[in-house]
Write a protein that holds these residues in place. Structure first.
Motif, PDB file in Angstrom:
ATOM      1  N   THR A 571     -12.699  -5.747   1.838  1.00  0.00           N
ATOM      2  CA  THR A 571     -11.260  -5.729   1.816  1.00  0.00           C
ATOM      3  C   THR A 571     -10.621  -6.848   1.686  1.00  0.00           C
ATOM      4  O   THR A 571      -9.665  -7.215   1.223  1.00  0.00           O
ATOM      5  N   ARG A 574     -10.847  -9.565  -0.712  1.00  0.00           N
ATOM      6  CA  ARG A 574     -10.009  -9.408  -2.129  1.00  0.00           C
ATOM      7  C   ARG A 574      -8.679  -9.587  -1.861  1.00  0.00           C
ATOM      8  O   ARG A 574      -7.940 -10.363  -2.814  1.00  0.00           O
ATOM      9  N   SER A 575      -8.115  -9.266  -0.618  1.00  0.00           N
ATOM     10  CA  SER A 575      -6.707  -9.500  -0.399  1.00  0.00           C
ATOM     11  C   SER A 575      -6.434 -11.264  -0.273  1.00  0.00           C
ATOM     12  O   SER A 575      -5.314 -11.530  -0.812  1.00  0.00           O
ATOM     13  N   GLN A 578      -6.080 -12.856  -3.850  1.00  0.00           N
ATOM     14  CA  GLN A 578      -4.824 -12.571  -4.487  1.00  0.00           C
ATOM     15  C   GLN A 578      -4.023 -13.651  -4.174  1.00  0.00           C
ATOM     16  O   GLN A 578      -3.321 -14.347  -4.824  1.00  0.00           O
ATOM     17  N   SER A 590     -18.515  -7.886  -2.451  1.00  0.00           N
ATOM     18  CA  SER A 590     -17.182  -6.729  -3.022  1.00  0.00           C
ATOM     19  C   SER A 590     -17.552  -5.614  -2.021  1.00  0.00           C
ATOM     20  O   SER A 590     -18.633  -5.293  -1.335  1.00  0.00           O
ATOM     21  N   GLU A 636      -6.592   0.342  -0.226  1.00  0.00           N
ATOM     22  CA  GLU A 636      -5.956  -1.034  -0.654  1.00  0.00           C
ATOM     23  C   GLU A 636      -6.517  -1.441  -1.874  1.00  0.00           C
ATOM     24  O   GLU A 636      -5.649  -2.323  -2.555  1.00  0.00           O
ATOM     25  N   ASN A 637      -7.801  -1.048  -2.427  1.00  0.00           N
ATOM     26  CA  ASN A 637      -7.993  -1.858  -3.641  1.00  0.00           C
ATOM     27  C   ASN A 637      -8.852  -0.798  -4.522  1.00  0.00           C
ATOM     28  O   ASN A 637      -9.926  -0.815  -4.375  1.00  0.00           O
ATOM     29  N   SER A 639      -9.010  -0.609  -7.525  1.00  0.00           N
ATOM     30  CA  SER A 639      -9.377  -1.118  -9.218  1.00  0.00           C
ATOM     31  C   SER A 639     -10.961  -1.441  -8.734  1.00  0.00           C
ATOM     32  O   SER A 639     -11.702  -1.328  -9.616  1.00  0.00           O
ATOM     33  N   SER A 640     -11.195  -1.848  -7.884  1.00  0.00           N
ATOM     34  CA  SER A 640     -12.618  -2.205  -7.259  1.00  0.00           C
ATOM     35  C   SER A 640     -13.615  -1.165  -7.216  1.00  0.00           C
ATOM     36  O   SER A 640     -14.638  -1.285  -6.674  1.00  0.00           O
ATOM     37  N   GLU A 654      -4.647   3.554  -8.403  1.00  0.00           N
ATOM     38  CA  GLU A 654      -3.935   2.721  -9.049  1.00  0.00           C
ATOM     39  C   GLU A 654      -2.561   2.712  -9.222  1.00  0.00           C
ATOM     40  O   GLU A 654      -1.886   1.815  -8.832  1.00  0.00           O
TER      41      GLU A 654
END
Length: 850
Positions: A571, A574-575, A578, A590, A636-637, A639-640, A654
């Motif tokens: 996690t 991924r943050s 960005q 991932s 938190e994510n 989309s993944s 989402e």
């Protein structure tokens, strides 16, 4: 006596039907096309007089105008169709193929599934006389199709005659479009007038249909290693029914050691038993059958019954030992990233998309009651970037004479798309056609390419050794072609720029490219697999699995903490990505990778702490913290996390995340107390309460999904506790090691134990037909037959029900080599070729129960 060779047996089977193949158009479905690519069968088909090889799913009227062997002299009257599916499943494609090419007078159909399997398969509407039944049904449907088409053509010609009489024939000459107008109802019917004239009357000639069995449809990675075609019915059939003991429809149920009632047999078990029986018959093998696992035991019993019914009087066969093993006895090995060169290739390279029909077609009716889920296997055909050979850094817009030739050839099939287009758009179309031309050079690794069994040599190679060996082959090929190469670095190093320079010289003309396609494929695949980010991603997995393996020797608290760290790290990566403060996440782990590591951790925990808790290997507190980590990662994510167990929640997650980002991006509102005094009401409070209620409902639903996910993890961890073989262990198990570097898979342990003639708990022997005959007939006179040993056979066939891993193949070869008997011939097979990504799809992807 000749040694066993799967590739030679497949080619010989093709030659046995040479009379049917001669002077025909051959149609292959996706599974057969995949198998024939691995066999390297296309030169043999050309030799046997096949006019062309076409796709059954995408049949075209242009297929009848092509010919490999001679100048086209007229419409082909004979079509041969080979399918790896049930006749009921392939019916719509066969019917459309015949409807598209109506000059055909004889249709010969070969299916890899026998009549017995058709009648025993629950989803098949055909009975014991399946082939004759299908012949009559196909002719009936084809005649109905001709009647409908004849009426449409009659109506079309009547309309054209009426228009001509009104315009006196002058309008057609005045308009240039009349020559291009085509009746959409009869498009693709080039020679339809041979069967249906303008009055709609049919000719007296009828279509002759014959159906035969062709069992040798398999994908040999080498002469002694094979898997089943990914898009064939046998590989797609369910191996387990949805129950408490099931982990995936593509894997056998968890074996509990209890006898099965035999009433609810998975369809995949029936088809696998029939396939193995006919494979052994084609290779003249008489099998002594051993099974380990519940589904394997069912297959062994069916094989024993078939042998007693159909092998009477046939004694001129070689004796062979068949070992059937359930994949669920060892889920850890295919989930882990071992040091196998071929595993890296199949994990790093993109696969061909599953072939689908280009046009809708009428399906053959099948019973709806009792139908099963079909497993969506990833095709074994890989996509290799051939275009990188012809691109140059200095002149990106220029191309070699070879690439121009390929582009002109492919764009010729789509010439109509370039007419009346601007120069820029036409260039884009030609570029796209060139890319398609390069993709035609991609596909399955051929097992016997130009007489060299590359895959057989690479099966037992580690990543570094395989790369060096491929470079050695490339240098030898360049030397054979009299091409001088100046090597700047050391011979052992693998430089991508250096390799591409060599390939450009090797592919400088068409003849050299075609002759050396096999080695060019392997070199390009190796360059891609060992480049970034694939190399770093694989190494990250290897290191994480080593950490889990070492931690599993400590305490359950340490292992659960490590799994939670992997989830949290996925996690945070991924943050941070960005914010562009770290490198792309493709080279790191991932959230999906973290879930795969979580499954590995739970399996390890079940082996190390089988009695830690009643419901699983971890305590309630440890598992609760893991669940919260997964919930937070998904929130938190989202989309993944488009996973199967979150089906229906992704859009809501989402939307919630996007709304939160929009609210945080808005500037803080500064309200004047006096101005807002009169605007206070209950609307804003109601909106906030409704949003809070919706968020609470979403999180509760997410927690329920995560609870189901961890129940599945606990099921995976119970493998050792519920199975007799894993619970009691194998003989001399300490020699196999417990560290990640020395850990051996179950297949290696089984072979070493059986070859040493030790007993394996749970192993069942299914006596052959000869053995039962002696026991029942001559046993009363004291001539009973002793139980044979698997290690006494000269031919050993090991088949893993559910799929096999490249690392297991190497370990199986090592086990036989350590035994010290060079006369043993080992054949290894499986339902499919499994990589860690394939295991994730089976357990948590679209082909899963959760």
């Amino acid at each position: 006596m000749a040694s066993t060779d799967l590739i030679r047996s497949c080619i010989d089977s093709i030659r046995q039907i040479s009379d049917q193949l001669a002077d025909s158009i051959l149609y292959l479905d996706a599974g057969c096309l995949e198998a024939f690519q691995f066999i390297g069968a296309f030169p043999a088909l050309l030799e046997l007089g096949v006019h062309a090889v076409c796709s059954l799913e995408n049949a075209s009227p242009l297929d009848m105008t092509t010919s490999w062997n001679s100048v086209f002299v007229g419409p082909t009257r004979k079509v041969v169709i080979i399918t790896s599916r049930l006749l009921s499943d392939a019916h719509r494609y066969i019917l459309r193929c015949l409807g598209t090419n109506r000059t055909v007078l004889r249709c010969i159909i070969f299916t890899s599934i026998s009549e017995i399997a058709h009648s025993a398969y629950i989803d098949s509407p055909l009975g014991p006389d399946a082939f004759n039944e299908y012949e009559s049904l196909l002719i009936q449907d084809y005649e109905e199709l001709l009647k409908k088409s004849g009426k449409r053509r009659l109506h079309f010609h009547q309309e054209r005659e009426a228009e001509a009489s009104e315009n006196d024939g002058w309008a057609d000459l005045a308009s240039g479009e009349s020559y291009q107008s085509v009746d959409t109802s009869s498009k693709g019917d080039i020679y339809a007038d041979d069967l249906v004239n303008v009055t709609g009357k049919q000719e007296s000639k009828k279509l002759l249909v014959s159906v035969h069995h062709f069992p040798m449809i398999l994908c040999p990675l080498s002469p002694r290693v094979f898997v089943l075609p990914s898009e064939g019915t046998v590989a797609e059939a369910c191996l387990s029914n949805d129950s408490d003991d099931s982990v995936s429809p593509g894997l056998p149920s968890i074996s509990t050691g209890l006898p099965s009632d035999g009433e609810d047999v998975p369809p995949g078990a029936t088809l696998t038993a029939n396939f193995l029986y006919h494979l052994a018959a084609k290779m003249d093998l008489k099998m002594e059958i051993f099974s380990l696992g519940g589904t394997s035991r069912l297959i062994g019993k069916m094989l024993m019954d078939m042998s007693s019914l159909y092998d009477v009087g046939r004694r001129n066969k070689r004796s062979a030992g068949l070992l059937l093993v359930d994949r669920t006895l060892d889920l850890l090995t295919p989930c882990c990233h071992g040091d196998s060169f071929l595993d890296r290739l199949f994990c790093s390279l993109p696969r061909r998309e599953r072939i689908s029909s280009s046009l809708p077609a009428k399906s053959y009716p099948a019973p709806k009651i009792g139908t099963h889920i079909k497993v969506q296997r990833a095709p074994l055909d890989i996509r290799i970037p051939f275009g990188t050979i012809f691109s140059t850094d200095e002149h990106a817009t220029t191309s070699t004479q070879l690439s121009e030739g390929i582009g002109a050839f492919v764009s010729g099939w789509n010439a109509g798309a370039i007419v009346n287009e601007s120069a820029d758009h036409a260039d884009k179309i030609i570029t796209s056609a060139l890319d398609n031309g390069y993709s035609l050079l991609s596909g399955s690794f051929q097992s016997n390419c130009a007489g060299a069994n590359y895959l057989e040599t690479l099966l037992d190679r580690r990543a570094k050794d395989g790369a060096i060996l491929i470079k050695k082959w490339l240098l030898e090929t360049l030397q054979h072609e009299n091409i001088n190469v100046n090597l700047k670095g050391r011979p052992g190093l693998f430089s991508a720029s250096e390799i591409h320079a060599m390939l450009k010289k090797l592919a400088q003309n068409q003849m050299s490219l075609i002759q050396n396609k096999g080695i060019i494929q392997l070199v390009l695949a190796a360059v891609l697999a060992l480049s970034e980010p694939h190399n770093s991603h694989w190494d990250a997995f290897v290191n994480a699995e080593k950490i889990l393996s070492i931690t599993s020797l400590d305490t359950s608290q340490s292992l659960s903490s490590q799994i939670r760290d992997f989830i949290n790290t996925s996690t945070s990566v991924r943050s941070n990505e960005q914010d562009r403060r770290v490198r792309p996440s493709q080279s790191l782990l991932s959230f999906q990778d973290a879930l795969l590591l979580s499954m590995i951790g739970y399996i390890l925990a079940g082996e190390s702490f089988p009695t830690s808790a009643s419901s699983g290997p971890f305590s309630w507190e440890e598992e609760h913290s893991l669940k919260e980590a997964v919930v937070d990662a998904v929130m938190e994510n989202p989309s993944s996390a488009k996973l199967h167990f979150l089906h229906g929640l992704c859009n809501e997650l989402e939307a919630k995340l996007n709304k939160g980002q929009e609210d945080s991006a808005k500037p803080p509102k500064v309200d004047a107390f006096d101005d807002q005094w009169g605007s206070w009401d209950d609307e804003e409070a109601d909106d906030q309460n409704e949003q809070a209620y919706g968020d609470m409902q979403l999180k509760l639903e997410l927690r329920d999904r995560v609870d189901q996910l961890f129940k599945f993890f606990n099921k995976l961890s119970s493998l050792k506790r519920r199975n007799l073989t894993l619970r009691e262990g194998l003989v001399a198990s300490s020699k196999y090691g417990s560290d990640a570097d020395t850990r051996k898979g179950l297949l290696y342990k089984l072979l070493t134990t059986l070859l040493a003639k030790y007993d394996v708990p749970g192993l069942e022997y299914h006596s052959s037909a000869v053995g039962r005959f002696l026991k029942s007939g001559f046993g009363r006179f004291g001539l009973g037959q002793a139980k044979p040993s698997f290690g006494d056979q000269n031919v050993l066939l090991v088949f893993v029900v559910g799929g096999i891993n490249n690392l297991e193949i190497r370990e199986a070869v090592e086990a036989v080599a350590e035994y010290g008997r060079p006369d043993i011939e080992l054949i290894v097979g499986g339902t499919t070729l499994l990589t860690p990504s394939d295991m994730f799809d089976l357990l948590l992807g679209s082909s899963s129960y959760i």
